[in-house]
Design an enzyme around this catalytic site. Structure first.
Site, PDB file in Angstrom:
ATOM      1  N   ALA A  26     -73.249  20.268  11.480  1.00 22.83           N
ATOM      2  CA  ALA A  26     -74.082  21.459  11.280  1.00 22.83           C
ATOM      3  C   ALA A  26     -73.836  22.403  12.459  1.00 22.83           C
ATOM      4  O   ALA A  26     -73.427  21.964  13.539  1.00 22.83           O
ATOM      5  CB  ALA A  26     -75.551  21.046  11.225  1.00 22.83           C
ATOM      6  N   GLY A  46     -73.230  16.396  10.430  1.00 24.66           N
ATOM      7  CA  GLY A  46     -73.400  16.854   9.053  1.00 24.66           C
ATOM      8  C   GLY A  46     -72.096  16.831   8.262  1.00 24.66           C
ATOM      9  O   GLY A  46     -72.117  16.723   7.037  1.00 24.66           O
ATOM     10  N   GLU A 103     -75.050  13.065  16.760  1.00 23.16           N
ATOM     11  CA  GLU A 103     -76.300  13.820  16.968  1.00 23.16           C
ATOM     12  C   GLU A 103     -77.085  13.334  18.176  1.00 23.16           C
ATOM     13  O   GLU A 103     -77.782  14.105  18.837  1.00 23.16           O
ATOM     14  CB  GLU A 103     -77.193  13.729  15.719  1.00 23.16           C
ATOM     15  CG  GLU A 103     -76.690  14.506  14.510  1.00 23.16           C
ATOM     16  CD  GLU A 103     -75.771  13.712  13.599  1.00 23.16           C
ATOM     17  OE1 GLU A 103     -75.222  12.685  14.042  1.00 23.16           O
ATOM     18  OE2 GLU A 103     -75.604  14.132  12.435  1.00 23.16           O
ATOM     19  N   GLU A 142     -71.821  13.383   7.055  1.00 17.11           N
ATOM     20  CA  GLU A 142     -72.858  13.201   6.023  1.00 17.11           C
ATOM     21  C   GLU A 142     -72.471  13.889   4.716  1.00 17.11           C
ATOM     22  O   GLU A 142     -72.688  13.349   3.627  1.00 17.11           O
ATOM     23  CB  GLU A 142     -74.202  13.730   6.541  1.00 17.11           C
ATOM     24  CG  GLU A 142     -74.743  12.871   7.675  1.00 17.11           C
ATOM     25  CD  GLU A 142     -75.943  13.501   8.364  1.00 17.11           C
ATOM     26  OE1 GLU A 142     -75.827  14.643   8.855  1.00 17.11           O
ATOM     27  OE2 GLU A 142     -77.004  12.865   8.390  1.00 17.11           O
TER      28      GLU A 142
HETATM   29  C1  HXC Z   1     -70.956  25.045  16.144  1.00 19.95           C
HETATM   30  C2  HXC Z   1     -68.934  24.224  16.833  1.00 19.95           C
HETATM   31  C3  HXC Z   1     -69.269  22.931  16.349  1.00 19.95           C
HETATM   32  C4  HXC Z   1     -70.556  22.761  15.749  1.00 19.95           C
HETATM   33  C5  HXC Z   1     -67.286  22.853  17.213  1.00 19.95           C
HETATM   34  N1  HXC Z   1     -67.697  24.126  17.354  1.00 19.95           N
HETATM   35  N2  HXC Z   1     -68.234  22.098  16.609  1.00 19.95           N
HETATM   36  N3  HXC Z   1     -69.774  25.262  16.730  1.00 19.95           N
HETATM   37  N4  HXC Z   1     -71.358  23.832  15.661  1.00 19.95           N
HETATM   38  N5  HXC Z   1     -70.973  21.576  15.224  1.00 19.95           N
HETATM   39  C6  HXC Z   1     -66.963  25.250  17.934  1.00 19.95           C
HETATM   40  C7  HXC Z   1     -66.884  25.131  19.447  1.00 19.95           C
HETATM   41  O1  HXC Z   1     -68.053  25.623  20.054  1.00 19.95           O
HETATM   42  C8  HXC Z   1     -65.679  26.012  19.760  1.00 19.95           C
HETATM   43  O2  HXC Z   1     -66.065  27.363  19.690  1.00 19.95           O
HETATM   44  C9  HXC Z   1     -64.773  25.754  18.559  1.00 19.95           C
HETATM   45  O3  HXC Z   1     -65.595  25.242  17.525  1.00 19.95           O
HETATM   46  C10 HXC Z   1     -63.698  24.716  18.885  1.00 19.95           C
HETATM   47  O4  HXC Z   1     -64.328  23.567  19.401  1.00 19.95           O
HETATM   48  P1  HXC Z   1     -63.886  22.858  20.780  1.00 19.95           P
HETATM   49  O5  HXC Z   1     -65.061  22.071  21.262  1.00 19.95           O
HETATM   50  O6  HXC Z   1     -63.300  23.862  21.710  1.00 19.95           O
HETATM   51  O7  HXC Z   1     -62.717  21.913  20.257  1.00 19.95           O
HETATM   52  P2  HXC Z   1     -62.259  20.503  20.843  1.00 19.95           P
HETATM   53  O8  HXC Z   1     -62.190  20.554  22.341  1.00 19.95           O
HETATM   54  O9  HXC Z   1     -61.026  20.143  20.067  1.00 19.95           O
HETATM   55  O10 HXC Z   1     -63.426  19.479  20.494  1.00 19.95           O
HETATM   56  C11 HXC Z   1     -63.722  19.177  19.135  1.00 19.95           C
HETATM   57  C12 HXC Z   1     -65.091  18.452  19.012  1.00 19.95           C
HETATM   58  C13 HXC Z   1     -66.187  19.306  19.677  1.00 19.95           C
HETATM   59  C14 HXC Z   1     -65.009  17.082  19.665  1.00 19.95           C
HETATM   60  C15 HXC Z   1     -65.332  18.259  17.512  1.00 19.95           C
HETATM   61  O11 HXC Z   1     -66.100  20.675  19.192  1.00 19.95           O
HETATM   62  C16 HXC Z   1     -67.568  18.813  19.385  1.00 19.95           C
HETATM   63  O12 HXC Z   1     -67.996  17.816  19.994  1.00 19.95           O
HETATM   64  N6  HXC Z   1     -68.291  19.499  18.498  1.00 19.95           N
HETATM   65  C17 HXC Z   1     -69.659  19.160  18.168  1.00 19.95           C
HETATM   66  C18 HXC Z   1     -69.716  17.939  17.301  1.00 19.95           C
HETATM   67  C19 HXC Z   1     -71.147  17.550  16.971  1.00 19.95           C
HETATM   68  O13 HXC Z   1     -71.949  17.311  17.877  1.00 19.95           O
HETATM   69  N7  HXC Z   1     -71.491  17.525  15.689  1.00 19.95           N
HETATM   70  C20 HXC Z   1     -72.834  17.219  15.237  1.00 19.95           C
HETATM   71  C21 HXC Z   1     -73.643  18.442  15.155  1.00 19.95           C
HETATM   72  S1  HXC Z   1     -75.321  18.063  14.803  1.00 19.95           S
HETATM   73  P3  HXC Z   1     -65.589  28.442  20.805  1.00 19.95           P
HETATM   74  O14 HXC Z   1     -66.318  29.699  20.408  1.00 19.95           O
HETATM   75  O15 HXC Z   1     -65.981  27.880  22.136  1.00 19.95           O
HETATM   76  O16 HXC Z   1     -64.100  28.516  20.597  1.00 19.95           O
HETATM   77  C22 HXC Z   1     -75.364  17.860  13.165  1.00 19.95           C
HETATM   78  C23 HXC Z   1     -76.742  17.600  12.676  1.00 19.95           C
HETATM   79  C24 HXC Z   1     -76.744  17.163  11.303  1.00 19.95           C
HETATM   80  O17 HXC Z   1     -74.417  17.907  12.466  1.00 19.95           O
HETATM   81  C25 HXC Z   1     -78.115  17.176  10.799  1.00 19.95           C
HETATM   82  C26 HXC Z   1     -78.180  17.412   9.379  1.00 19.95           C
HETATM   83  C27 HXC Z   1     -77.120  18.270   8.832  1.00 19.95           C
END
Ligand code: HXC
Length: 262
Positions: A69, A113, A136, A116
């Site tokens: 998400a 998400g 998360e 999921e």
């Molecule tokens: C918003 C995101 C994002 C996310 C990545 N980006 N994941 N933006 N929401 N979930 C954005 C980054 O901010 C970045 O933007 C660009 O995408 C590239 O990501 P990087 O981090 O630079 O890439 P990398 O170094 O290759 O790392 C990849 C990654 C990391 C390991 C996947 O991006 C990451 O940890 N993302 C978050 C993963 C996460 O926590 N997901 C769960 C979310 S909570 P910029 O502008 O800086 O280029 C969730 C809740 C669910 O899903 C609940 C119900 C739906």
């Protein structure tokens, strides 16, 4: 649509087409914003209602199916916001209403998400670079779109608990070994292999396909005896269809069946 592309793929060997939905926010690794989820729901309902379509695929790009998400959007939410707007329930569960099979073709990150969403599809075909996870916990929350429930049913308590409590990622091979994905293929072949599987499904009679999906999904909701009875009733009902007559006659006559979805 801004965050999704939708197309219909035809094949010379198939009467029906395959609906292909591509999540398309590559710069954000396909982070699932509320707008994207509305578009995804609309696309799914559109393809489900399209009589030319026999199966649906949801995919992303080589780097990400979806990295979760959209954290930027969620960061601004408080309890009143998520509770009042019925966050997740409102837009994410449209996929559960889809009666045609939906395949998740996953390459790269399927996190939070994104994992999921893949698990809400009927099955997952993974590229060898796929990475699954529920990170998360690192954001101070827990999975909210069914991750604690579905991941546990797929891979068992020990592995699910470890993944959800640590937030670690799982490789495609580990995911296949544990039963989270049905098959791992080379990254270059993800779309072609997923389409091949989708066309196999689309070539079967739609009534039996929908009944099979409904019966398998029922097994998550009922006791064994109730589930078997549910299956039996659908099985009996299919003997009232033209497709059953045609399918069995075609076998006896040693020819390919021509299903009419009736
Ligand atoms: C918003 C995101 C994002 C996310 C990545 N980006 N994941 N933006 N929401 N979930 C954005 C980054 O901010 C970045 O933007 C660009 O995408 C590239 O990501 P990087 O981090 O630079 O890439 P990398 O170094 O290759 O790392 C990849 C990654 C990391 C390991 C996947 O991006 C990451 O940890 N993302 C978050 C993963 C996460 O926590 N997901 C769960 C979310 S909570 P910029 O502008 O800086 O280029 C969730 C809740 C669910 O899903 C609940 C119900 C739906």
């Amino acid at each position: 649509m801004e965050n999704i592309t939708i197309s219909k793929i035809a094949s010379p060997e198939s009467v029906k087409q395959v609906g292909l939905i591509r999540l398309n926010r590559p710069k954000q690794l396909n982070a699932l914003s509320p707008e994207l989820m509305v578009e995804l729901g609309q696309s799914l309902l559109q393809l489900d209602a399209d009589e030319e379509v026999g199966c649906i695929i949801i995919t992303g790009n080589d780097k990400a199916f979806a990295a979760g998400a959209d954290i930027g959007v969620m960061a601004n939410y408080g309890f009143a916001d998520v509770y009042k707007q019925d966050y997740i329930t409102k837009n994410w569960e449209t996929i559960q209403k889809v009666r045609k099979p939906v395949i998740a073709a996953v390459a790269g990150f399927a996190l939070g998400g994104g994992c999921e969403l893949a698990m809400m599809c009927d099955f997952i075909i993974a590229a060898n670079n796929a990475k699954f996870g529920q990170p998360e916990i690192k954001l101070g929350i827990i999975p909210g779109a069914g991750g604690t429930q579905r991941l546990t049913r797929f891979i068992g308590k020990a592995k699910a608990m470890e993944m959800i409590l640590t937030g670690r990622m799982m490789s495609a091979d580990e995911a296949e070994r544990l039963g989270l994905v049905c098959r791992v293929v080379a990254l270059e072949e993800l779309l072609s292999e997923s389409l091949k599987t989708a066309f196999l499904i689309a070539g079967n009679g739609l009534l039996a396909v929908m009944a099979a999906k409904e019966a398998v999904n029922k097994s998550f909701e009922t006791s064994l005896a109730e589930g078997v009875m549910f299956e039996r009733r659908l099985f009996h009902a299919l003997f009232a269809t033209q497709d059953q007559k045609e399918g069995m006659l075609a076998f006896v006559e040693k020819r390919a069946a021509k299903f009419s979805d009736s």
